[in-house]
Scaffold this active site. Structure first.
Site, mmCIF file in Angstrom:
data_model
loop_
_atom_site.group_PDB
_atom_site.id
_atom_site.type_symbol
_atom_site.label_atom_id
_atom_site.label_comp_id
_atom_site.label_asym_id
_atom_site.label_seq_id
_atom_site.Cartn_x
_atom_site.Cartn_y
_atom_site.Cartn_z
ATOM 1 N N LYS A 208 -3.681 -2.800 -2.514
ATOM 2 C CA LYS A 208 -3.274 -3.994 -2.467
ATOM 3 C C LYS A 208 -1.915 -4.293 -3.358
ATOM 4 O O LYS A 208 -2.279 -3.971 -3.991
ATOM 5 C CB LYS A 208 -4.443 -5.467 -1.973
ATOM 6 C CG LYS A 208 -4.818 -4.762 -0.494
ATOM 7 C CD LYS A 208 -5.744 -5.408 -0.016
ATOM 8 C CE LYS A 208 -5.657 -5.133 1.788
ATOM 9 N NZ LYS A 208 -7.570 -5.923 2.161
ATOM 10 N N ARG A 245 -12.752 0.956 2.416
ATOM 11 C CA ARG A 245 -12.162 1.623 3.853
ATOM 12 C C ARG A 245 -10.885 1.650 2.129
ATOM 13 O O ARG A 245 -10.064 0.965 2.211
ATOM 14 C CB ARG A 245 -11.894 0.052 4.338
ATOM 15 C CG ARG A 245 -10.594 0.094 5.736
ATOM 16 C CD ARG A 245 -10.286 -1.193 6.210
ATOM 17 N NE ARG A 245 -9.383 -0.678 7.577
ATOM 18 C CZ ARG A 245 -8.238 -1.087 7.007
ATOM 19 N NH1 ARG A 245 -7.566 -1.398 5.912
ATOM 20 N NH2 ARG A 245 -7.069 -0.857 8.242
#
Length: 273
Positions: A208, A245
Site C-alpha cells: 500500500k 492478506r
C-alpha cells in the site's frame, strides 16, 4: 495462536498493484496454485478493484471474471475467499465453492447478510470511509481508532442479528481505505484495541502507498514496497492479528514463520476457515 495467510488474486484490469496480470482464468488459477505452494492458506479472489478512485464494474463483468476461478480452485480443494460487495456475486461464488466473503462495505446490504447467514460462510467485515471513488478525498476522524472499532463492532452485531455466527466473523480495520498516513499508523499502533474484541482480526497492508512514504527519497513505487510490507505485517502479527492478506506470499510466509518462532507461537500455518 492460529494465523492464516491469505493470498491476493486480483482478476481485474485496474487493481493498484497487479491489475491486468491475471485476467485469463487459467493464468489466474496457475498463480493461485503457486501461492498455495508458497504457503498461502486460502486465496482471496477479486473481480472489482477497490483502489482509490476506482470505477465500479457491472455484475456480469464481475461474475465473468470471478466464477471460473472460484469453481476451479474450489474443485481442487483450495479454500477460496471472494472479495466482493455485490450480493449476487457472493451468492454465486458461495454456490461455486467459496468459503469466505470479504466485503469492503462490511455487509452493508441486508441481502448480503442474509446470503452469508444462509450459507454459514465466514465473513470479513472491513471499515471504509466513503466509497472507493471518493474515500481518499480528505478523510477526517476525531479518533480514528475508536471510530473504526465502534463501526466494526456495530457491523459485527448487525451480521449476528441477521444470523451470521459470531465465530464466522473477522474484522479488518481497512488500512488505506479512507485514511491518511497518520490514520493508518494509528490503527496499526493500536491494533490491540480491535484484537481485544475477541473477533479474529485481518490486516491487509500489502504494497500500500503509505508504506512507500518513509524512505526519505520520495514515494517508493509499488515494486519497492516489500520490505515495508513485511515489517508492518510482522508487527501486526505481534499485536495479535490472525489473518494476513498478502501479494508476496512466499516472503510473507517466511516472515510469519520467523516471527512465530520468536513470539513462541506454534510452527507452521493452521487452516481455520
Amino acid at each position: 495462536m492460529k494465523l492464516l495467510l491469505m493470498g491476493i488474486l486480483n482478476v481485474t484490469p485496474d487493481s493498484f498493484s497487479d491489475g491486468g496480470r491475471y485476467q485469463n482464468a487459467s493464468d489466474a488459477v496457475r498463480f493461485a496454485l503457486q501461492m498455495i505452494e508458497d504457503g498461502a492458506d486460502l486465496i482471496d479472489v477479486g473481480g472489482e478493484s477497490t483502489r482509490p478512485r476506482a470505477e465500479p464494474v457491472s455484475l456480469d463483468d464481475e461474475l465473468r471474471r470471478v466464477l471460473p476461478v472460484v469453481e476451479e480452485l474450489s474443485a481442487g480443494g483450495i479454500q477460496v475467499s471472494v472479495d466482493t460487495m455485490k450480493p449476487e456475486v457472493a451468492r454465486r461464488a458461495l454456490a461455486a465453492g467459496a468459503r469466505v466473503i470479504n466485503d469492503v462495505t462490511a455487509l452493508r446490504e441486508p441481502e448480503m447478510r442474509e446470503i452469508c447467514a444462509g450459507a454459514e460462510c465466514t465473513v470479513c467485515l472491513m471499515h471504509m470511509k466513503g466509497e472507493p471513488r471518493t474515500m481518499q478525498e480528505s478523510p477526517a476522524y476525531e479518533d480514528v481508532v475508536s471510530e473504526v472499532r465502534e463501526f466494526l463492532l456495530g457491523a459485527a452485531h448487525q451480521a449476528e442479528a441477521a444470523g451470521v455466527k459470531r465465530e464466522k466473523i473477522w474484522l479488518d480495520p481497512g488500512i488505506g481505505f479512507g485514511k491518511t498516513v497518520e490514520h493508518n499508523l494509528a490503527l496499526l499502533r493500536n491494533l490491540d484495541k480491535l484484537v481485544e474484541t475477541g473477533y479474529p482480526v485481518l490486516v491487509g497492508v500489502s504494497r500500500k502507498s503509505f508504506l512507500g512514504k518513509f524512505s526519505g527519497t520520495g514515494v517508493l513505487p509499488v515494486e519497492e514496497r516489500l520490505p515495508g510490507t513485511l515489517a508492518a505485517q510482522v508487527l501486526a502479527q505481534a499485536q495479535g492479528a490472525r489473518i494476513i492478506r498478502a501479494h508476496d506470499v512466499l516472503e510473507a510466509r517466511r516472515a510469519i514463520d520467523v516471527a512465530s518462532a520468536i513470539l513462541g507461537y506454534p510452527a507452521g500455518s493452521i487452516s481455520a476457515v
